[in-house]
Design an enzyme around this catalytic site. Structure first.
Site, PDB file in Angstrom:
ATOM      1  N   GLU A  89       0.827  -1.210   0.000  1.00 30.60           N
ATOM      2  CA  GLU A  89       0.000   0.000   0.000  1.00 30.60           C
ATOM      3  C   GLU A  89       0.857   1.254   0.000  1.00 30.60           C
ATOM      4  O   GLU A  89       1.853   1.335   0.700  1.00 30.60           O
ATOM      5  CB  GLU A  89      -0.934   0.010   1.225  1.00 30.60           C
ATOM      6  CG  GLU A  89      -1.912  -1.153   1.262  1.00 30.60           C
ATOM      7  CD  GLU A  89      -2.944  -1.113   0.134  1.00 30.60           C
ATOM      8  OE1 GLU A  89      -3.062  -0.072  -0.534  1.00 30.60           O
ATOM      9  OE2 GLU A  89      -3.623  -2.140  -0.074  1.00 30.60           O
ATOM     10  N   ARG A  99     -18.076  -0.314   5.587  1.00 31.17           N
ATOM     11  CA  ARG A  99     -19.221  -0.807   4.809  1.00 31.17           C
ATOM     12  C   ARG A  99     -19.985  -1.866   5.590  1.00 31.17           C
ATOM     13  O   ARG A  99     -21.126  -2.176   5.307  1.00 31.17           O
ATOM     14  CB  ARG A  99     -18.686  -1.389   3.504  1.00 31.17           C
ATOM     15  CG  ARG A  99     -19.656  -1.395   2.377  1.00 31.17           C
ATOM     16  CD  ARG A  99     -18.973  -1.807   1.110  1.00 31.17           C
ATOM     17  NE  ARG A  99     -18.279  -3.090   1.263  1.00 31.17           N
ATOM     18  CZ  ARG A  99     -17.522  -3.640   0.335  1.00 31.17           C
ATOM     19  NH1 ARG A  99     -17.340  -3.033  -0.807  1.00 31.17           N
ATOM     20  NH2 ARG A  99     -16.934  -4.792   0.540  1.00 31.17           N
ATOM     21  N   CYS A 152      -8.136  -2.118   8.084  1.00 29.71           N
ATOM     22  CA  CYS A 152      -6.749  -2.144   7.596  1.00 29.71           C
ATOM     23  C   CYS A 152      -6.217  -0.729   7.412  1.00 29.71           C
ATOM     24  O   CYS A 152      -5.113  -0.406   7.864  1.00 29.71           O
ATOM     25  CB  CYS A 152      -6.648  -2.922   6.285  1.00 29.71           C
ATOM     26  SG  CYS A 152      -6.784  -4.704   6.552  1.00 29.71           S
ATOM     27  N   HIS A 174      -1.439  -5.682   1.693  1.00 27.22           N
ATOM     28  CA  HIS A 174      -2.610  -6.560   1.616  1.00 27.22           C
ATOM     29  C   HIS A 174      -2.205  -7.855   0.913  1.00 27.22           C
ATOM     30  O   HIS A 174      -1.418  -7.832  -0.046  1.00 27.22           O
ATOM     31  CB  HIS A 174      -3.750  -5.887   0.843  1.00 27.22           C
ATOM     32  CG  HIS A 174      -4.713  -5.145   1.716  1.00 27.22           C
ATOM     33  ND1 HIS A 174      -4.896  -3.778   1.644  1.00 27.22           N
ATOM     34  CD2 HIS A 174      -5.551  -5.581   2.694  1.00 27.22           C
ATOM     35  CE1 HIS A 174      -5.815  -3.413   2.539  1.00 27.22           C
ATOM     36  NE2 HIS A 174      -6.238  -4.495   3.184  1.00 27.22           N
TER      37      HIS A 174
HETATM   38  N1  PCA Z   1      -8.718  -6.992   6.078  1.00 29.02           N
HETATM   39  C1  PCA Z   1      -9.659  -5.928   6.362  1.00 29.02           C
HETATM   40  C2  PCA Z   1      -9.613  -5.768   7.869  1.00 29.02           C
HETATM   41  C3  PCA Z   1      -8.845  -6.906   8.395  1.00 29.02           C
HETATM   42  C4  PCA Z   1      -8.283  -7.580   7.215  1.00 29.02           C
HETATM   43  O1  PCA Z   1      -7.509  -8.523   7.240  1.00 29.02           O
HETATM   44  C5  PCA Z   1      -9.357  -4.650   5.605  1.00 29.02           C
HETATM   45  O2  PCA Z   1      -8.798  -4.722   4.496  1.00 29.02           O
HETATM   46  O3  PCA Z   1      -9.672  -3.563   6.081  1.00 29.02           O
END
Ligand code: PCA
Length: 226
Positions: A89, A99, A152, A174
């Protein structure tokens, strides 16, 4: 609540999230736990911490881990359904806009992560160098321009805020679903990546970031048209 200044230890902090949204697994926690205690060369050793998937509580646990470990580098991981690769990111936004409810039933809408904080923080990881190094080692990786507005992004923003000015590099990645998660929604053909591949890729990413030290990041295209 910025934590700087502090003297870093050799620890590399790697966080993941507990499962959320009714899932039984979260690859980010699986990867972090698989790398707990892993030596990254020299003195550097991974400390893994699993964060609750809850606004506020996740940052409390993260802050506690930062105070306890005083890491030299931090990478937070999260699951992203639909992503095909290891997505590093670029930017954390100062907004919570959920959401769906988090694991404690909280659903903030258009609230700041940090009241009076800056609108955004960039990752302080060498994100372009990490993508280049990962690709050179045959790992699927790219830059992502948004970490969303759920827990996240909340953790990413809180992490960058806590370490602002510390000189400690930190950021967020991610990861895709695991194959067994994607198989539970056969009609959707969701992309996935095997756990072993995720673990190897995250370890490689940490090694690249450590080796990069405090050099300026590479300057090469990693943007998106939209
Ligand atoms: N993904 C979610 C929250 C926790 C996770 O592993 C997100 O992308 O916000």
């Amino acid at each position: 609540m910025p934590l700087a200044p502090y003297t870093p230890t050799s620890t590399v902090l790697l966080t993941g999230f507990e499962p959320f949204g009714g899932a039984g697994l979260n690859p980010s926690a699986e990867v972090a736990q698989a790398l707990h205690g892993r030596s990254l060369g020299g003195e550097a050793v991974v400390a893994a911490v699993v964060l609750p998937c809850a606004f506020g509580d996740a940052l409390q646990t993260l802050h506690q881990a930062l105070r306890q470990h005083r890491p030299q580098l931090v990478l937070a991981l999260g699951q992203a359904e639909g992503r095909t690769d290891l997505s590093i990111e670029r930017v954390a936004l100062n907004v919570d806009d959920a959401r769906m409810p988090d694991n404690l039933g909280r659903q903030p809408v258009d609230e700041p992560v940090v009241a009076d904080g800056p609108a955004a923080y960039f990752s302080t990881l060498p994100i372009k160098a990490m993508v280049a190094g990962l690709k050179a080692a045959a790992h699927a990786a790219s830059i992502s321009q948004t970490a969303g507005t759920f827990v996240c992004n909340h953790v990413f923003y809180g992490l960058q805020h806590a370490l602002a000015g510390s000189g400690v590099r930190s950021g967020f990645m991610h990861v895709p679903l695991l194959p067994q998660q994607a198989a539970q929604a056969p009609g959707l053909s969701l992309p996935s990546m095997a756990l072993a591949q995720q673990v190897a890729g995250v370890e490689a990413a940490l090694r690249i970031a450590l080796a990069w030290g405090d050099q300026a990041d590479l300057k090469r295209p990693g943007g998106a048209l939209n």
